[in-house]
Write a protein that holds these residues in place. Structure first.
Motif, mmCIF file in Angstrom:
data_model
loop_
_atom_site.group_PDB
_atom_site.id
_atom_site.type_symbol
_atom_site.label_atom_id
_atom_site.label_comp_id
_atom_site.label_asym_id
_atom_site.label_seq_id
_atom_site.Cartn_x
_atom_site.Cartn_y
_atom_site.Cartn_z
ATOM 1 N N MET A 30 20.909 -25.633 -117.672
ATOM 2 C CA MET A 30 21.647 -26.062 -118.862
ATOM 3 C C MET A 30 22.202 -27.471 -118.723
ATOM 4 O O MET A 30 22.434 -27.956 -117.619
ATOM 5 C CB MET A 30 22.805 -25.106 -119.141
ATOM 6 N N GLN A 31 22.440 -28.090 -119.869
ATOM 7 C CA GLN A 31 23.122 -29.375 -119.975
ATOM 8 C C GLN A 31 24.101 -29.297 -121.137
ATOM 9 O O GLN A 31 23.886 -28.529 -122.083
ATOM 10 C CB GLN A 31 22.127 -30.504 -120.264
ATOM 11 N N VAL A 32 25.161 -30.103 -121.064
ATOM 12 C CA VAL A 32 26.145 -30.152 -122.142
ATOM 13 C C VAL A 32 26.778 -31.538 -122.166
ATOM 14 O O VAL A 32 26.944 -32.176 -121.118
ATOM 15 C CB VAL A 32 27.220 -29.041 -121.975
ATOM 16 N N THR A 33 27.090 -32.012 -123.361
ATOM 17 C CA THR A 33 27.774 -33.297 -123.485
ATOM 18 C C THR A 33 29.287 -33.081 -123.420
ATOM 19 O O THR A 33 29.778 -31.957 -123.463
ATOM 20 C CB THR A 33 27.377 -34.018 -124.796
ATOM 21 N N ALA A 34 30.010 -34.174 -123.349
ATOM 22 C CA ALA A 34 31.467 -34.138 -123.173
ATOM 23 C C ALA A 34 32.201 -33.657 -124.419
ATOM 24 O O ALA A 34 31.753 -33.887 -125.549
ATOM 25 C CB ALA A 34 31.970 -35.527 -122.788
ATOM 26 N N ASP A 35 33.327 -32.998 -124.203
ATOM 27 C CA ASP A 35 34.189 -32.534 -125.288
ATOM 28 C C ASP A 35 35.054 -33.663 -125.857
ATOM 29 O O ASP A 35 35.593 -33.528 -126.952
ATOM 30 C CB ASP A 35 35.135 -31.441 -124.797
ATOM 31 N N TYR A 36 35.199 -34.748 -125.079
ATOM 32 C CA TYR A 36 36.070 -35.856 -125.478
ATOM 33 C C TYR A 36 35.349 -37.186 -125.305
ATOM 34 O O TYR A 36 34.503 -37.334 -124.418
ATOM 35 C CB TYR A 36 37.357 -35.863 -124.631
#
Length: 91
Positions: A30-36
């Motif tokens: 998995m990959q995910v971008t930043a929340d902020y």
């Protein structure tokens, strides 16, 4: 995805990664971008993805998107799914 979107963690990348993991997907794929943003503002949208063979399940959510969006796309030759800066999934 709809369960997370309808809850209090709508724009929390970790919540989507945890939901995908609970559904049986491999967290290491998995990959995910930043929340902020880099200046600390909440992200207008976040993306998350999981690599499945040579394809990727990609989702995008956030206030600027409206309803959550998912699609299946070809995986990148680099082995990942998302282009650009992603955050480390270390939980």
């Amino acid at each position: 995805m709809s369960g997370v979107w309808s809850g209090p963690d709508q724009v929390s990348g970790r919540a989507y990664i945890d939901a995908l993991t609970a559904a049986g997907f491999d967290k290491s794929a998995m990959q995910v971008t930043a929340d902020y943003s880099t200046i600390g503002n909440a992200a207008e949208s976040i993306e998350f993805a999981v690599r499945l063979g040579d394809q990727c399940l990609v989702g995008q959510v956030g206030p600027s998107i409206g309803d959550p969006v998912t699609t299946v796309l070809p995986g990148l030759s680099s082995g990942g799914c998302l282009i650009g800066q992603t955050r480390t999934i270390d939980w």
